[in-house]
Design a protein around this motif. Sequence first.
Motif, PDB file in Angstrom:
ATOM      1  N   THR A  18      -7.118  15.322  50.624  1.00  0.00           N
ATOM      2  CA  THR A  18      -8.512  15.727  50.815  1.00  0.00           C
ATOM      3  C   THR A  18      -8.646  17.155  50.303  1.00  0.00           C
ATOM      4  O   THR A  18      -7.835  18.013  50.638  1.00  0.00           O
ATOM      5  N   ASN A  76     -11.898  12.958  48.978  1.00  0.00           N
ATOM      6  CA  ASN A  76     -12.058  12.560  50.378  1.00  0.00           C
ATOM      7  C   ASN A  76     -10.995  11.523  50.747  1.00  0.00           C
ATOM      8  O   ASN A  76     -11.171  10.331  50.528  1.00  0.00           O
ATOM      9  N   ASP A  77      -9.858  12.001  51.260  1.00  0.00           N
ATOM     10  CA  ASP A  77      -8.751  11.116  51.642  1.00  0.00           C
ATOM     11  C   ASP A  77      -8.391  10.194  50.478  1.00  0.00           C
ATOM     12  O   ASP A  77      -8.195   8.987  50.648  1.00  0.00           O
TER      13      ASP A  77
END
Length: 261
Positions: A207, A217-218
Amino acid sequence: MNHCKNLLLTGLASLTFAQLSAQEYPNTPPEESPMPMKPEMTEIWEPEVEVVTPGEKLGDAPSDAIILFGGENLEQWVSQSDSTKAAPWEVKDGYFQVSPGTGGIQTKMKFGDCQIHLEWSAPDDAAHRGQGRGNSGLFFQDRYELQILDSYENRTYANGQAGSIYKDHPPLVNAMRSPDKWNTYDVIYTAPRFKEDGRLDSEAKITVLHNGVVVQNDATIHGLTLYIGLHNYPEAHGEDVIALQDHGTKVQFRNIWIRRL
């Protein structure tokens, strides 16, 4: 006789619980009634959560961070081509700069899962274009690259611009500041896991916040971030160094700290 007595007591207990359940949960059949819950039954008290003192202002290192560069020297870094030698890059007034042609640098310590904060800027001279402008890279475990590039009004391939996982994931947005300003990366990195026989168990995850904006995002890292070829995990490995790339341009860095997770 004892067996009959035990059956009678069990029956009475079941009847009493059913009566209590019917009073506590009037709309629930007795056979489906849960045990009455109390607030303290879901409270966790031990172990007590460790105290970490945050930095005074945004970007300052918390109390448990390892300072990789605090503005004075590169004593936490060595040459990537020869780890017995000091890092060959130039330290200036509170920051250091890539010395093109000297090779990358890497940390003395090795890391796996981590949180890292890094501030960087591209050269003020925006004479070049594409991959030739402010190019470097932040490598996790000496293998997986988060791209550093001056992507301000500078078009290149999406999975090679600032905030990308190189040749893997483009950033969600382009959050680059102009060349005369500093950028920040705040990263949460989860290392890959391997089975005892060396096969991959779970891929690396990352992230990334670029200047406070989420750009990864992840995201799953699909293997070595190669310049040519498909990405993969060719071999099992453990913790390894954090590295910064010499790509021939004078990228600048300051305020680098890391926390083990």
